[in-house]
Design an enzyme around this catalytic site. Structure first.
Site, mmCIF file in Angstrom:
data_model
loop_
_atom_site.group_PDB
_atom_site.id
_atom_site.type_symbol
_atom_site.label_atom_id
_atom_site.label_comp_id
_atom_site.label_asym_id
_atom_site.label_seq_id
_atom_site.Cartn_x
_atom_site.Cartn_y
_atom_site.Cartn_z
ATOM 1 N N ILE B 488 0.816 -1.150 0.048
ATOM 2 C CA ILE B 488 0.275 -0.168 0.201
ATOM 3 C C ILE B 488 1.065 1.167 -0.009
ATOM 4 O O ILE B 488 0.468 2.296 0.130
ATOM 5 C CB ILE B 488 -1.089 0.062 1.166
ATOM 6 N N GLY B 489 2.031 1.185 0.155
ATOM 7 C CA GLY B 489 3.049 2.175 -0.009
ATOM 8 C C GLY B 489 4.257 2.520 0.686
ATOM 9 O O GLY B 489 5.311 2.625 0.025
ATOM 10 N N ALA B 529 -1.494 -2.194 11.447
ATOM 11 C CA ALA B 529 -0.820 -2.457 12.933
ATOM 12 C C ALA B 529 0.583 -2.257 12.603
ATOM 13 O O ALA B 529 1.052 -3.177 13.288
ATOM 14 C CB ALA B 529 -1.503 -3.633 13.329
ATOM 15 N N LYS B 717 11.328 -3.941 14.030
ATOM 16 C CA LYS B 717 10.050 -3.876 14.883
ATOM 17 C C LYS B 717 9.217 -2.948 13.971
ATOM 18 O O LYS B 717 9.714 -2.617 12.721
ATOM 19 C CB LYS B 717 10.389 -3.184 16.129
ATOM 20 N N GLY B 718 8.214 -2.752 14.370
ATOM 21 C CA GLY B 718 7.040 -2.224 13.351
ATOM 22 C C GLY B 718 7.473 -0.575 13.358
ATOM 23 O O GLY B 718 8.013 0.059 14.365
ATOM 24 N N GLU B 721 2.977 3.275 11.801
ATOM 25 C CA GLU B 721 2.241 4.176 12.274
ATOM 26 C C GLU B 721 2.842 5.334 13.214
ATOM 27 O O GLU B 721 2.260 6.358 13.605
ATOM 28 C CB GLU B 721 1.204 3.423 12.851
#
Lengths: 160, 763, 289
Positions: B488-489, B529, B717-718, B721
């Site tokens: 998605i980008g 997420a 890690k993420g 967001e």
């Protein structure tokens, strides 16, 4: 009632009968299947549909198709030459200036028109001139950097 | 040593996207394809008594009209929660394609498929709808009153509370409250904002009367979309195929599950018309009829010792979720878990989250998923406490910041934490020591502020999270990874292939990632997420182990060596460095794969894994300038320091951080959906929605604080967001430093700011 | 719909006559195309005037700067003569939408669409412009206050009348103009307020001042009280402030859900007036900016 339109798109002469109430972006996408030009708002407010017409960056989404009469149009599909990317395309890819990519073709066309006109823009000029292009992904910084880098490369190419 | 992880590999989709070759849903043109338009409710709340399509049907070029009378009445939830809600909880299924009641201005009433979009739109004007208007409610407080109009009487009997109150309890906040010596309390209000991703929602549905439904769409979760469609149309899931074309023009949470209702409406029409149907949302539809960020208010209370040590936290959040649940309930959990509790050592936590139905556009997932609201509430309260204690806000944060090995309330441990470094780096970059607390006079005043937070690396434990994928070596020795994750980008597919190539030991030039398609790979939750790189990467490194084992086993036999002595490096089978001599001649995988093929063997693995979760940490600092005469705020600089574990592709990580910073700037200062009773939201276009343009960007510094997470693939890690979360707190704190006024309501539009300035300083 | 490309002014008049009022003149079309689609405006025939060479000219003629009605905002703000004589007009032209809009939109269009807050039209309004109009009956000149019939309504009927050029008297040495804009976003947004001013200063005093503001009524609204009071007044911070307060007497701003409440606009209008006057004083080196 259809009217005759003669125009040149990416170096190819095109003659078609078109509904004059059609917008140029729909002609490019629906009739010529040049889908690289995107529609983000169809109201002239996001820049995704930017193409270059007679050397000027314009919003194809709010342009009546007949404005293309006898014009030279360049779309994103016409930028790559002989399998070689334009330096702006290349710098966008290398510099992380692309994320979702939906604003990218418009941004690149806007940047090309800018650099054709002003080969040595300042950061501020890049930001000001390209602020009609909305990008929701990058935060714009990497786009600004890519345009400045491409400008530098284009100047060097010219000097060589 | 990794060859690709940690390197700025240019995005693999860069070429497609920079040349205009890359296809998006809107670029799909199928033979015999029809175009759709949707009739929407002009009322905020009304019964739909009848929908008369007889005149519209007669129009030349109109092929099918879908209404509540000829489409399935199945109840569903248009987001992933429909299939990812943890047991024993149940998702709230409160949506239908078209229903007997419209619950907000813009709710779907009917849809037309016609030969052209213009005909479809014209036909909408000929549909006659009889409505019976019902009383409506527009904000949380009114909706919670006794006798308030009921938005979803079947799903929130009597009180408009959607899905029940979300509760988090850790330690015992009530019992320990009075052990504190200083108490801070703040109430903050946050506005509704819109994702405003560049590609509007869209779907092209192609129903084959033999029972197969293929849908190209903008979903950011192809599998959940497929499963939801199968449920709505009562079809075997194996007959529903959802794919991105393969690109999606931005997500930000707004198309988790279906893309608003694009897939459902296009499919309903395609089933009726037995022809492909394309439905692309207009920008105005996208603004007004798809999930937005929750507006609402949060009351936070902190109990602390005089020396600044936090004792307990008590938070109540009241969020306006609009007409339908979508992900509202799950989101309220994250607001409490990641947002309002933040990245601090709180031994005692009490959180109640109320998600309230109103007759407005639905609120749901949006980058940060409730954490930006929670962080704004908590960071405001921490700043308030600092003021009460006479402490430097940075200092107070450093004192209470989480660190490695700390206990916290989450069911998974803090596996790695560099929050202290993040705080210090962000402060240093903004010039905290020189600039903070300097008395300002004159028309233009400057100040600095700071905020911090944490988030997740996937949806667990709030929702189900796992991936399945295939990995294979082609006959020529190249690697093909098939996973249904979308792109998605952020560049997840590039990062994942970096991970896969390193994990398997093949050159990236000879590797490809097939993605975004439910027919190319088994189940994947999708992109949400901040999970894609972390969770799918988690699986891929494990699949790589299996794949290598398979290769070595066959190679061992073929080369007549002990498989355990073999290694695969850069596409060559070699002896392990520490293997006993003699070492084998390096054998190209291309040769081996071909030889295997000639002997009826392909190296193929598949697998399925649920990841653990690793919290990322971050701190942002801001410097602002306030014009005392106009209330205009200019952000001069944003500094962001992020602990994302290992950065697989640093330039892409910076891209995520910068992206979040600018979105956060918009949240803090400008973006706002404004409701006008009887008309709906005013902001239906980019020129009426003040997201930042390129000339509004301040100086930005994104700092990747080097770390390594033991659970993350290659230490990852993420990050997706995180950039959105502490930006508003940093900016609002900086404004207070500049002009001595604390704002408890965002965005800080010049009107709001000037009003306060006049209240405090006089005219 | 029919689309006609005119090659001369005479041809435009012929086309207009033929269409008998059902046509509309189209230059940039950045508003017209959307207005036709939304049904706000109707036209069976569009007459494209952007290929008429004389309508594209920007030149100095007998003490006037003449801007052809089909010259785009970009052509105007990048033109050396405009940059030399009218920096405030340059500034305002760059504020319309975005560069992509400016590349096709025209100054004439900015006036004819008659949106009260149209930036280019606002900056132009204090420069004492003359609008040259041509129709069946001949050629005539109009002034700013002749052009605006109401909110978004021009006195000019694009189905009958063609604007050919805008003539602006060149400023004298002791005259300067300014433009101030209060904005939520620099690009792609209408202003919350804009103020344009022009003045002559002699020996530290205002000889005359033209001051207009928007959106506070129909078109660019004159701050008559302030204009009159300013004559003969010392160029000073206090004078600017008083003028700002007086400007409120002619302003009746409305609340907008996005671009500021009435209260906010009233609170900031004096500030914008003050800054506009300061900008003039700075240009004429009477004060430091």
């Amino acid at each position: 009632m259809k009217e005759r339109l003669v125009t040149t798109v990416n170096g190819r002469r095109i003659e078609r009968y078109v509904d004059p109430s059609m917008r140029l972006v729909d002609f490019l996408r629906d009739e010529l299947l040049l889908t690289g030009t995107k529609i983000g708002c169809k109201q002239g407010e996001c820049g995704a549909c930017t193409i270059i017409m007679n050397g000027t960056a314009v919003l194809s989404c709010i342009m009546p198709v007949m404005k293309a009469m006898d014009a030279e149009i360049l779309t994103i599909e016409g930028l790559e030459k002989d399998g070689k990317l334009h330096p702006i395309q290349d710098e966008f890819i290398k510099g992380g200036a692309i994320q979702c990519g939906f604003c990218t073709p418009g941004f690149i066309m806007g940047a090309k028109a800018l650099l054709d006109e002003n080969p040595s823009p300042t950061s501020e000029e890049v930001r000001e001139e390209l602020s009609g292009h909305i990008c929701r992904c990058t935060g714009y910084k990497k786009i600004e950097d890519a345009v400045l880098k491409a400008a530098e490369r284009l100047r060097e190419e010219k000097d060589d | 040593m990794t060859k690709y992880v940690g390197k700025n590999i240019p995005r693999l989709d860069g070429y497609d996207k920079a040349t205009g070759r890359g296809l998006y849903t809107t670029d799909i043109y199928l033979p015999h394809m029809l175009h759709a338009a949707v009739l929407r409710s002009p009322y905020a709340h009304a019964k739909v008594i009848s929908v008369d399509v007889s005149e519209a049907e007669k129009m030349e070029g109109v092929v099918a009209i879908a209404t509540k009378d000829n489409t399935p009445r199945t109840y569903f939830n248009a987001t992933a929660s429909m299939f990812l809600t943890n047991l024993p909880d149940k998702p709230v299924l409160d949506q239908q394609i078209f229903s007997d009641v419209v619950r907000y201005i813009g709710d779907e009433v009917a849809a037309v498929a016609a030969e052209t979009e213009a005909i479809a739109k014209e036909a909408l004007k000929k549909i006659k709808v009889v409505y019976e208007e019902l009383p409506a409610v527009y904000n949380v407080d009114d909706a919670m009153k006794d006798g308030a109009p009921q938005v979803q009487p079947d799903f929130s009997p009597g009180n408009n509370v959607c899905g029940g109150v979300v509760k988090i309890r850790y330690g015992d906040a009530e019992a320990n409250w009075d052990k504190g010596e200083v108490f801070a309390e703040t109430k903050v209000y946050m506005q509704r904002i819109k994702q405003a991703q560049l590609e509007t929602h869209g779907a092209v549905a192609d129903y084959n009367p033999k029972g197969h439904l293929k849908v190209y769409s903008t979903t950011q979760t192809p599998y959940p979309a497929k499963m939801i469609l199968a449920t709505i149309f009562d079809m075997p899931a194996s007959n529903v195929h959802v794919k991105n074309p393969p690109y999606v023009g931005g997500g930000f949470g707004v198309r988790i599950g279906l893309s608003a209702k694009a897939e459902a409406i296009a499919s309903a029409l395609s089933i009726l018309a037995k022809r492909p149907v394309k439905y692309i949302y207009s920008r105005s539809e996208d603004f007004l009829t798809s999930d937005s960020r929750h507006e609402g208010y949060i009351v936070s209370k902190i109990s602390a010792m005089k020396d600044g040590t936090f004792v307990a936290l008590d938070t109540r959040a009241y969020m306006n979720t609009g007409a339908y649940a979508t992900l509202g309930v799950e989101l309220a959990g994250v607001t409490g878990a990641n947002g309002t509790s933040g990245a601090y050592r709180f031994p005692n936590i009490h959180y109640d989250g109320y998600v309230i139905y109103t007759n407005q556009e639905t609120a749901g997932a949006f980058r940060g998923f409730g954490a930006p609201q929670g962080a704004f509430a908590l960071e405001t309260c921490v700043d308030q406490l600092a003021k009460q204690l006479g402490r430097d806000p940075l200092d107070l944060r450093l004192q209470n910041a989480l660190r490695d090995g700390d206990e916290w309330w989450f069911p998974y441990p803090i596996t790695s934490c560099k929050l202290m470094d993040c705080l210090k780096e962000a402060a240093k970059s903004i010039g905290w020591d020189e600039k903070r607390g300097k008395k300002q006079t004159g028309t233009i005043r400057r100040g600095v502020g700071i905020g911090c937070g944490t988030h997740v690396s996937n949806g667990a434990p709030f929702c189900l999270d796992y991936n399945a994928a295939f990995m294979r070596i082609e006959v020529d020795g190249s690697l093909l990874v098939s996973s249904a994750v979308p792109e998605i980008g952020p560049g997840s597919t590039t990062g994942l292939l970096q991970i896969a190539a390193d994990a398997v030991g093949v050159p990236m030039e000879n590797a490809r990632f097939a993605f975004g398609d439910t027919d190319v790979a088994p189940f994947d939750v999708g992109s949400h997420a901040s999970r894609t790189l972390y969770s799918a990467g988690y699986l891929l490194v494990r699949l790589a182990v299996d794949l290598r084992e398979q290769i070595f086993e066959w190679a061992g036999k073929f080369l007549d060596v002990d498989p355990s002595t073999l290694d695969l490096v850069d596409g060559q089978i070699v002896s392990k460095c520490d293997a006993a001599e003699p070492h084998i001649e390096p054998t190209p995988l291309s040769y081996l794969a071909h030889q295997a093929h000639l002997r009826a063997k392909q190296f193929v693995v598949s697998g399925c894994k649920a990841p653990t979760n690793s919290p990322p940490f971050h701190a942002h600092a801001a410097e602002v300038e306030v014009d005392m005469e106009t209330g205009m705020i200019k952000v001069l600089k944003l500094a962001a320091a992020h602990d994302v574990g290992v950065a697989v592709n640093p330039i892409l990580v910076e891209g995520q951080i910068e992206s979040g910073l600018i979105m956060g700037l918009g949240y803090a200062l400008r973006e706002e959906m404004t409701y006008q009773e009887g008309k709906g939201f005013y902001n239906d276009s980019y020129h009426k929605y003040m997201l930042p343009t390129m000339d509004e960007t301040p100086e930005m510094e994104s700092i990747i604080v080097e770390g390594f997470d033991p659970d993350g693939p290659f230490g990852v890690k993420g990050v997706g967001e995180c950039g959105m979360i502490p930006t508003a707190p940093a900016i609002v704190g900086a404004v207070e430093d500049a002009i001595g006024i604390r704002f408890y309501e965002i965005p800080l539009t010049p009107g709001r700011v000037l009003k306060k300035i006049k209240e405090v300083y006089g005219d | 719909m029919k689309y006609l490309i005119a090659n001369s002014t005479t041809e435009v008049l012929e086309f207009l006559k033929e269409a008998g009022g059902t046509a509309s003149i189209l230059a940039g079309g950045t508003d017209l195309v959307l207005d036709i689609e939304s049904g706000k405006k109707k036209a069976d025939v569009l007459i494209d005037v952007t290929r008429i060479p004389e309508l594209k000219k920007i030149e100095e003629v007998d003490g006037f700067l003449e801007i052809g009605a089909a010259a785009t905002l970009t052509e105007i703000h990048s033109h050396p003569l405009v940059r030399k004589y009218f920096p405030s007009l340059v500034k305002a032209c760059k504020k319309v939408g975005s560069r992509l809009i400016q590349n096709v939109a025209t100054l004439a269009g900015n006036v004819i669409t008659a949106q009260p807050a149209a930036d280019a039209g606002m900056a132009l309004s204090v420069l004492d412009p003359r609008f040259v109009l041509v129709d069946e009956e001949g050629t005539r000149e109009c002034y700013v206050d002749d052009m605006y019939a109401g909110f978004g309504v021009s006195t000019l009927d694009s189905g009958r009348t063609l604007m050919t050029k805008i003539r602006i008297p060149l400023p004298k040495e002791n005259e300067a103009a300014s433009f101030q804009r209060l904005e939520l976003r620099k690009s792609l947004s209408l202003p919350m307020l804009n103020v344009a001013a022009m003045a002559a200063i002699k020996e530290g005093k205002f000889e005359w001042v033209r001051l207009r503001m928007a959106p506070v009524g129909k078109g660019p609204v004159r701050a008559v009280e302030a204009e009159e009071w300013l004559v003969g007044k010392e160029v000073s911070e206090e004078t600017f402030e008083r003028a700002g307060e007086l400007a409120l007497e002619n302003a009746n701003p409305r609340s907008n859900p996005l671009r500021g409440s009435k209260e906010y606009r009233e609170a900031t209008l004096p500030v914008m007036v003050k800054r506009a006057l300061l900008e003039i004083a700075t240009q004429l080196n009477v004060m430091e900016g």
